[in-house]
Scaffold this motif. Structure first.
Motif, PDB file in Angstrom:
ATOM      1  N   GLY A 134     -17.191 -89.531  49.472  1.00 11.42           N
ATOM      2  CA  GLY A 134     -17.817 -90.258  48.362  1.00 11.42           C
ATOM      3  C   GLY A 134     -17.020 -90.133  47.077  1.00 11.42           C
ATOM      4  O   GLY A 134     -16.863 -91.107  46.334  1.00 11.42           O
ATOM      5  N   GLY A 135     -16.481 -88.956  46.818  1.00 12.54           N
ATOM      6  CA  GLY A 135     -15.666 -88.755  45.620  1.00 12.54           C
ATOM      7  C   GLY A 135     -14.424 -89.618  45.618  1.00 12.54           C
ATOM      8  O   GLY A 135     -14.057 -90.206  44.595  1.00 12.54           O
ATOM      9  N   VAL A 136     -13.774 -89.733  46.758  1.00 13.07           N
ATOM     10  CA  VAL A 136     -12.579 -90.578  46.851  1.00 13.07           C
ATOM     11  C   VAL A 136     -12.964 -92.050  46.675  1.00 13.07           C
ATOM     12  O   VAL A 136     -12.259 -92.806  45.993  1.00 13.07           O
ATOM     13  CB  VAL A 136     -11.840 -90.350  48.181  1.00 13.07           C
ATOM     14  CG1 VAL A 136     -10.755 -91.381  48.401  1.00 13.07           C
ATOM     15  CG2 VAL A 136     -11.247 -88.948  48.205  1.00 13.07           C
ATOM     16  N   LEU A 137     -14.096 -92.452  47.248  1.00  9.05           N
ATOM     17  CA  LEU A 137     -14.548 -93.841  47.077  1.00  9.05           C
ATOM     18  C   LEU A 137     -14.882 -94.140  45.619  1.00  9.05           C
ATOM     19  O   LEU A 137     -14.542 -95.213  45.104  1.00  9.05           O
ATOM     20  CB  LEU A 137     -15.749 -94.122  47.984  1.00  9.05           C
ATOM     21  CG  LEU A 137     -15.464 -94.108  49.481  1.00  9.05           C
ATOM     22  CD1 LEU A 137     -16.763 -94.261  50.281  1.00  9.05           C
ATOM     23  CD2 LEU A 137     -14.464 -95.178  49.864  1.00  9.05           C
ATOM     24  N   VAL A 138     -15.518 -93.196  44.941  1.00  6.29           N
ATOM     25  CA  VAL A 138     -15.816 -93.374  43.514  1.00  6.29           C
ATOM     26  C   VAL A 138     -14.523 -93.446  42.718  1.00  6.29           C
ATOM     27  O   VAL A 138     -14.373 -94.281  41.825  1.00  6.29           O
ATOM     28  CB  VAL A 138     -16.722 -92.231  42.993  1.00  6.29           C
ATOM     29  CG1 VAL A 138     -16.791 -92.227  41.470  1.00  6.29           C
ATOM     30  CG2 VAL A 138     -18.118 -92.357  43.596  1.00  6.29           C
ATOM     31  N   TYR A 139     -13.561 -92.604  43.056  1.00  8.71           N
ATOM     32  CA  TYR A 139     -12.258 -92.634  42.382  1.00  8.71           C
ATOM     33  C   TYR A 139     -11.610 -94.004  42.550  1.00  8.71           C
ATOM     34  O   TYR A 139     -11.113 -94.597  41.602  1.00  8.71           O
ATOM     35  CB  TYR A 139     -11.345 -91.539  42.942  1.00  8.71           C
ATOM     36  CG  TYR A 139      -9.939 -91.621  42.413  1.00  8.71           C
ATOM     37  CD1 TYR A 139      -9.603 -91.070  41.185  1.00  8.71           C
ATOM     38  CD2 TYR A 139      -8.941 -92.266  43.146  1.00  8.71           C
ATOM     39  CE1 TYR A 139      -8.316 -91.155  40.692  1.00  8.71           C
ATOM     40  CE2 TYR A 139      -7.654 -92.358  42.662  1.00  8.71           C
ATOM     41  CZ  TYR A 139      -7.345 -91.793  41.442  1.00  8.71           C
ATOM     42  OH  TYR A 139      -6.066 -91.893  40.964  1.00  8.71           O
ATOM     43  N   LYS A 140     -11.625 -94.526  43.756  1.00  6.08           N
ATOM     44  CA  LYS A 140     -11.010 -95.826  44.034  1.00  6.08           C
ATOM     45  C   LYS A 140     -11.787 -96.936  43.332  1.00  6.08           C
ATOM     46  O   LYS A 140     -11.192 -97.865  42.787  1.00  6.08           O
ATOM     47  CB  LYS A 140     -10.951 -96.075  45.547  1.00  6.08           C
ATOM     48  CG  LYS A 140     -10.273 -97.358  45.911  1.00  6.08           C
ATOM     49  CD  LYS A 140      -8.822 -97.405  45.458  1.00  6.08           C
ATOM     50  CE  LYS A 140      -8.143 -98.676  45.899  1.00  6.08           C
ATOM     51  NZ  LYS A 140      -6.847 -98.858  45.300  1.00  6.08           N
ATOM     52  N   LEU A 141     -13.112 -96.852  43.322  1.00  7.50           N
ATOM     53  CA  LEU A 141     -13.943 -97.849  42.647  1.00  7.50           C
ATOM     54  C   LEU A 141     -13.637 -97.855  41.148  1.00  7.50           C
ATOM     55  O   LEU A 141     -13.468 -98.910  40.547  1.00  7.50           O
ATOM     56  CB  LEU A 141     -15.424 -97.555  42.889  1.00  7.50           C
ATOM     57  CG  LEU A 141     -16.410 -98.486  42.206  1.00  7.50           C
ATOM     58  CD1 LEU A 141     -16.269 -99.898  42.774  1.00  7.50           C
ATOM     59  CD2 LEU A 141     -17.827 -97.970  42.392  1.00  7.50           C
ATOM     60  N   GLU A 142     -13.507 -96.686  40.556  1.00  5.06           N
ATOM     61  CA  GLU A 142     -13.194 -96.579  39.133  1.00  5.06           C
ATOM     62  C   GLU A 142     -11.837 -97.168  38.856  1.00  5.06           C
ATOM     63  O   GLU A 142     -11.637 -97.890  37.890  1.00  5.06           O
ATOM     64  CB  GLU A 142     -13.233 -95.102  38.697  1.00  5.06           C
ATOM     65  CG  GLU A 142     -13.032 -94.876  37.216  1.00  5.06           C
ATOM     66  CD  GLU A 142     -11.572 -94.712  36.816  1.00  5.06           C
ATOM     67  OE1 GLU A 142     -11.253 -95.000  35.654  1.00  5.06           O
ATOM     68  OE2 GLU A 142     -10.755 -94.321  37.668  1.00  5.06           O
ATOM     69  N   LYS A 143     -10.881 -96.908  39.710  1.00  4.08           N
ATOM     70  CA  LYS A 143      -9.527 -97.419  39.541  1.00  4.08           C
ATOM     71  C   LYS A 143      -9.521 -98.942  39.663  1.00  4.08           C
ATOM     72  O   LYS A 143      -8.859 -99.633  38.900  1.00  4.08           O
ATOM     73  CB  LYS A 143      -8.604 -96.782  40.584  1.00  4.08           C
ATOM     74  CG  LYS A 143      -7.149 -96.966  40.301  1.00  4.08           C
ATOM     75  CD  LYS A 143      -6.326 -96.137  41.262  1.00  4.08           C
ATOM     76  CE  LYS A 143      -4.855 -96.245  40.937  1.00  4.08           C
ATOM     77  NZ  LYS A 143      -4.030 -95.500  41.840  1.00  4.08           N
ATOM     78  N   ARG A 144     -10.272 -99.471  40.619  1.00  8.00           N
ATOM     79  CA  ARG A 144     -10.350-100.917  40.815  1.00  8.00           C
ATOM     80  C   ARG A 144     -11.008-101.569  39.599  1.00  8.00           C
ATOM     81  O   ARG A 144     -10.592-102.620  39.131  1.00  8.00           O
ATOM     82  CB  ARG A 144     -11.131-101.240  42.080  1.00  8.00           C
ATOM     83  CG  ARG A 144     -11.210-102.734  42.344  1.00  8.00           C
ATOM     84  CD  ARG A 144     -11.897-103.052  43.644  1.00  8.00           C
ATOM     85  NE  ARG A 144     -11.141-102.505  44.744  1.00  8.00           N
ATOM     86  CZ  ARG A 144     -11.657-102.128  45.884  1.00  8.00           C
ATOM     87  NH1 ARG A 144     -12.956-102.227  46.084  1.00  8.00           N
ATOM     88  NH2 ARG A 144     -10.912-101.644  46.848  1.00  8.00           N
ATOM     89  N   THR A 145     -12.062-100.951  39.056  1.00  9.20           N
ATOM     90  CA  THR A 145     -12.742-101.483  37.889  1.00  9.20           C
ATOM     91  C   THR A 145     -11.781-101.541  36.705  1.00  9.20           C
ATOM     92  O   THR A 145     -11.714-102.542  36.000  1.00  9.20           O
ATOM     93  CB  THR A 145     -13.968-100.600  37.539  1.00  9.20           C
ATOM     94  OG1 THR A 145     -14.830-100.572  38.678  1.00  9.20           O
ATOM     95  CG2 THR A 145     -14.715-101.157  36.347  1.00  9.20           C
TER      96      THR A 145
END
Length: 160
Positions: A134-145
């Motif tokens: 989940g942390g990696v997905l949140v990191y990627k989501l933040e980066k994409r945003t």
């Protein structure tokens, strides 16, 4: 405590090695970099081995021969992680590699494979792995945003 310190040092070295490898591969290519890195590792480790160990390099004792293929895994580690760093960036690539290491280590530990004592499966361990993912997905989501915002800002500049 010494094991924790050694693991932290290994993590730092792995991250630095992969970033350095990605930069070298931009100039030499991925297979040349893999060969150079592992060859240099051999050249550096042989004098240390002969200076510290008081035995033959080929004295394997009762080692299962299949375990000697870990060197082949090393080729894959260097090549694939280097390419991952180049394609998706250091933080994301190394995070994904870390999660895959933890999941495989968890399966090996739980199953008692390769001579390790089996460990009990628990919801806490599974939750820990899910939180990492989940942390990696949140990191990627933040980066994409952030990337989307940069595109919007650039589009607004072009209109003005």
């Amino acid at each position: 405590m010494i094991g924790v310190i050694l693991a932290v040092i290994a993590g730092i070295l792995i991250s630095l090695q992969n970033v350095f490898n990605a930069r070298v591969s931009e100039k030499t290519g991925p297979w040349a970099t893999t060969t150079l890195v592992l060859g240099l590792g051999l050249v550096c480790s042989l004098p240390v081995f002969y200076g510290i160990e008081q035995r033959s390099l080929f004295d394997m004792g009762n080692v299962n021969p299949i375990f000697l293929f870990s060197g082949v895994f090393g080729v894959g580690i260097v090549f694939f992680l280097m390419r991952g760093v180049t394609l998706i960036g250091p933080a994301y690539a190394i995070s994904i590699a870390l999660i895959s290491q933890i999941v495989i280590a968890f399966v090996i530990n739980t199953g008692g494979w390769f001579g390790f004592e089996a460990s009990a499966l628990s919801w806490e361990k599974i939750l820990g792995i899910l939180l990492l993912i989940g942390g990696v997905l949140v990191y990627k989501l933040e980066k994409r945003t952030n990337g989307d915002e940069e595109v919007l800002v650039e589009e607004e500049r072009m209109r003005a």
